[in-house]
Design a protein around this motif. Structure first.
Motif, PDB file in Angstrom:
ATOM      1  N   GLY A 145    -106.958  59.837  48.749  1.00  0.00           N
ATOM      2  CA  GLY A 145    -107.955  59.498  47.744  1.00  0.00           C
ATOM      3  C   GLY A 145    -109.358  59.932  48.111  1.00  0.00           C
ATOM      4  O   GLY A 145    -110.309  59.657  47.373  1.00  0.00           O
ATOM      5  N   VAL A 146    -109.498  60.618  49.218  1.00  0.00           N
ATOM      6  CA  VAL A 146    -110.806  61.086  49.679  1.00  0.00           C
ATOM      7  C   VAL A 146    -111.117  62.434  49.037  1.00  0.00           C
ATOM      8  O   VAL A 146    -110.283  63.340  49.047  1.00  0.00           O
ATOM      9  N   GLU A 147    -112.315  62.584  48.491  1.00  0.00           N
ATOM     10  CA  GLU A 147    -112.763  63.889  48.012  1.00  0.00           C
ATOM     11  C   GLU A 147    -113.063  64.757  49.227  1.00  0.00           C
ATOM     12  O   GLU A 147    -113.758  64.320  50.150  1.00  0.00           O
ATOM     13  N   LEU A 148    -112.538  65.990  49.220  1.00  0.00           N
ATOM     14  CA  LEU A 148    -112.505  66.785  50.447  1.00  0.00           C
ATOM     15  C   LEU A 148    -113.130  68.158  50.247  1.00  0.00           C
ATOM     16  O   LEU A 148    -112.661  68.958  49.439  1.00  0.00           O
ATOM     17  N   ALA A 149    -114.206  68.425  50.993  1.00  0.00           N
ATOM     18  CA  ALA A 149    -114.791  69.757  51.088  1.00  0.00           C
ATOM     19  C   ALA A 149    -114.501  70.303  52.477  1.00  0.00           C
ATOM     20  O   ALA A 149    -114.407  69.535  53.447  1.00  0.00           O
ATOM     21  N   VAL A 150    -114.352  71.606  52.583  1.00  0.00           N
ATOM     22  CA  VAL A 150    -114.005  72.236  53.861  1.00  0.00           C
ATOM     23  C   VAL A 150    -114.896  73.457  54.071  1.00  0.00           C
ATOM     24  O   VAL A 150    -114.980  74.323  53.191  1.00  0.00           O
ATOM     25  N   VAL A 151    -115.552  73.519  55.206  1.00  0.00           N
ATOM     26  CA  VAL A 151    -116.278  74.725  55.622  1.00  0.00           C
ATOM     27  C   VAL A 151    -115.463  75.398  56.715  1.00  0.00           C
ATOM     28  O   VAL A 151    -115.036  74.744  57.679  1.00  0.00           O
ATOM     29  N   VAL A 152    -115.227  76.690  56.561  1.00  0.00           N
ATOM     30  CA  VAL A 152    -114.377  77.431  57.491  1.00  0.00           C
ATOM     31  C   VAL A 152    -115.227  78.434  58.273  1.00  0.00           C
ATOM     32  O   VAL A 152    -116.067  79.134  57.703  1.00  0.00           O
ATOM     33  N   GLY A 153    -114.994  78.498  59.589  1.00  0.00           N
ATOM     34  CA  GLY A 153    -115.645  79.502  60.409  1.00  0.00           C
ATOM     35  C   GLY A 153    -114.917  80.831  60.328  1.00  0.00           C
ATOM     36  O   GLY A 153    -113.911  80.971  59.641  1.00  0.00           O
ATOM     37  N   GLY A 154    -115.428  81.814  61.058  1.00  0.00           N
ATOM     38  CA  GLY A 154    -114.830  83.143  61.020  1.00  0.00           C
ATOM     39  C   GLY A 154    -114.577  83.755  62.379  1.00  0.00           C
ATOM     40  O   GLY A 154    -114.269  84.946  62.489  1.00  0.00           O
ATOM     41  N   GLY A 155    -114.685  82.929  63.441  1.00  0.00           N
ATOM     42  CA  GLY A 155    -114.614  83.467  64.792  1.00  0.00           C
ATOM     43  C   GLY A 155    -113.281  84.076  65.183  1.00  0.00           C
ATOM     44  O   GLY A 155    -113.204  84.812  66.164  1.00  0.00           O
ATOM     45  N   ASN A 156    -112.223  83.786  64.444  1.00  0.00           N
ATOM     46  CA  ASN A 156    -110.930  84.398  64.732  1.00  0.00           C
ATOM     47  C   ASN A 156    -110.865  85.856  64.280  1.00  0.00           C
ATOM     48  O   ASN A 156    -109.971  86.594  64.680  1.00  0.00           O
ATOM     49  N   ILE A 157    -111.828  86.260  63.444  1.00  0.00           N
ATOM     50  CA  ILE A 157    -111.860  87.629  62.936  1.00  0.00           C
ATOM     51  C   ILE A 157    -113.105  88.363  63.420  1.00  0.00           C
ATOM     52  O   ILE A 157    -113.019  89.463  63.964  1.00  0.00           O
ATOM     53  N   PHE A 158    -114.260  87.757  63.213  1.00  0.00           N
ATOM     54  CA  PHE A 158    -115.511  88.391  63.660  1.00  0.00           C
ATOM     55  C   PHE A 158    -116.566  87.322  63.852  1.00  0.00           C
ATOM     56  O   PHE A 158    -116.774  86.482  62.974  1.00  0.00           O
ATOM     57  N   ARG A 159    -117.234  87.375  65.004  1.00  0.00           N
ATOM     58  CA  ARG A 159    -118.319  86.441  65.303  1.00  0.00           C
ATOM     59  C   ARG A 159    -119.617  87.227  65.407  1.00  0.00           C
ATOM     60  O   ARG A 159    -119.731  88.159  66.198  1.00  0.00           O
ATOM     61  N   GLY A 160    -120.605  86.824  64.596  1.00  0.00           N
ATOM     62  CA  GLY A 160    -121.843  87.578  64.522  1.00  0.00           C
ATOM     63  C   GLY A 160    -122.565  87.731  65.841  1.00  0.00           C
ATOM     64  O   GLY A 160    -123.058  88.812  66.176  1.00  0.00           O
ATOM     65  N   VAL A 161    -122.642  86.656  66.631  1.00  0.00           N
ATOM     66  CA  VAL A 161    -123.360  86.707  67.902  1.00  0.00           C
ATOM     67  C   VAL A 161    -122.720  87.735  68.838  1.00  0.00           C
ATOM     68  O   VAL A 161    -123.408  88.503  69.515  1.00  0.00           O
ATOM     69  N   GLN A 162    -121.390  87.754  68.875  1.00  0.00           N
ATOM     70  CA  GLN A 162    -120.696  88.705  69.736  1.00  0.00           C
ATOM     71  C   GLN A 162    -120.896  90.138  69.247  1.00  0.00           C
ATOM     72  O   GLN A 162    -121.047  91.068  70.037  1.00  0.00           O
ATOM     73  N   GLY A 163    -120.908  90.323  67.925  1.00  0.00           N
ATOM     74  CA  GLY A 163    -121.159  91.645  67.377  1.00  0.00           C
ATOM     75  C   GLY A 163    -122.543  92.141  67.728  1.00  0.00           C
ATOM     76  O   GLY A 163    -122.731  93.317  68.073  1.00  0.00           O
ATOM     77  N   ALA A 164    -123.536  91.252  67.673  1.00  0.00           N
ATOM     78  CA  ALA A 164    -124.896  91.626  68.022  1.00  0.00           C
ATOM     79  C   ALA A 164    -124.998  91.984  69.504  1.00  0.00           C
ATOM     80  O   ALA A 164    -125.742  92.897  69.894  1.00  0.00           O
ATOM     81  N   ALA A 165    -124.243  91.274  70.345  1.00  0.00           N
ATOM     82  CA  ALA A 165    -124.259  91.554  71.778  1.00  0.00           C
ATOM     83  C   ALA A 165    -123.690  92.938  72.095  1.00  0.00           C
ATOM     84  O   ALA A 165    -123.979  93.506  73.151  1.00  0.00           O
ATOM     85  N   LYS A 166    -122.885  93.461  71.182  1.00  0.00           N
ATOM     86  CA  LYS A 166    -122.280  94.780  71.389  1.00  0.00           C
ATOM     87  C   LYS A 166    -123.062  95.895  70.705  1.00  0.00           C
ATOM     88  O   LYS A 166    -122.578  97.026  70.595  1.00  0.00           O
TER      89      LYS A 166
END
Length: 238
Positions: free
Chosen positions: A45-66
């Motif tokens: 009965g709980v209203e449910l919102a979900v925010v999903v990350g993307g680190g399994n595919i691409f992480r911005g910080v790691q991309g910038a480090a490269k």
């Protein structure tokens, strides 16, 4: 519903949680398990919102480090979150619960653009709302996006689903002497530089007096257990 103290919550699911035992991408049995857990939570009965990350595919910080420009790298990470949200949406629908993906980065031929009013309408109709694209801006993490969406949608709590069963003084996988906290304040989490969420997310949650519950999503039924107050977790509150 009487056993659940929240009318509406936001669950932040990391991209890494969707990898399961794999080193990259989506692990279909894990996606199915997490989707079933989210569907079961909605059935309470709980209203449910979900925010999903993307680190399994691409992480911005790691991309910038490269060598990638940071803004470009973060935009790639936003696209990764849309891929993950669409996969979860399909799995939640397959579990028998209606779901909608909304993206802060407009791509109307793929999913709905995010708007607060439309998201609230979906929640009121019993749909799980998957919020992709972060905040729609570079330099902000999906943790910060989760805290922002939880505040603007009037959620009673932000549930941070991770690979560990709470907040520790250091990485428990690397430091056997790491201390696990049962309860913290937002200010303590910021001052101690606890890495489970970034400081901006903790600060935003503190400003909106939003409790954060940090728990492991590795076991089936973890979300429903936390909602009932039965799961092992760390509570971060004012």
């Amino acid at each position: 519903m009487s056993a659940v103290p929240y009318r509406r919550v936001l669950v932040k699911v990391s991209g890494e949680a969707l990898m399961g035992p794999d080193a990259f991408g989506l692990h279909p049995p894990t996606v199915t398990r997490i989707a079933a857990d989210l569907a079961d939570a909605r059935a309470l009965g709980v209203e449910l919102a979900v925010v999903v990350g993307g680190g399994n595919i691409f992480r911005g910080v790691q991309g910038a480090a490269k060598g990638l420009d940071r803004a470009t790298a973060d935009q790639l990470g936003m696209l990764a979150t849309v891929m993950n949200a669409l996969a979860l949406e399909a799995a939640i629908e397959a579990a028998g619960t209606p779901a909608r993906t909304m993206s802060a980065v407009a791509m109307p031929t793929v999913c709905e653009p995010y708007s607060r009013q439309k998201a609230l309408s979906h929640l009121a109709k019993g749909r799980v709302v998957l919020l992709a694209g972060g905040t729609g801006n570079p330099f902000f993490t999906t943790d910060t996006g989760g805290a922002l969406r939880a505040a603007e949608l009037g959620c009673g709590a932000l549930l941070k689903a991770t690979n560990v069963d709470g907040v520790y003084s250091s990485d428990p996988k690397a430091d056997p002497a790491a201390v696990r906290y049962e309860r913290l304040t937002h200010s303590e989490a910021i001052d101690r530089q606890l890495g489970v969420m970034d400081a901006a997310a903790f600060a935003l949650a503190r400003e909106s007096r939003m409790p954060i519950i940090v728990f492991s999503i590795q076991e089936p039924g973890a979300v429903t257990a936390v909602l009932r107050g039965e799961g092992r977790a760390t509570l971060v509150t004012a």
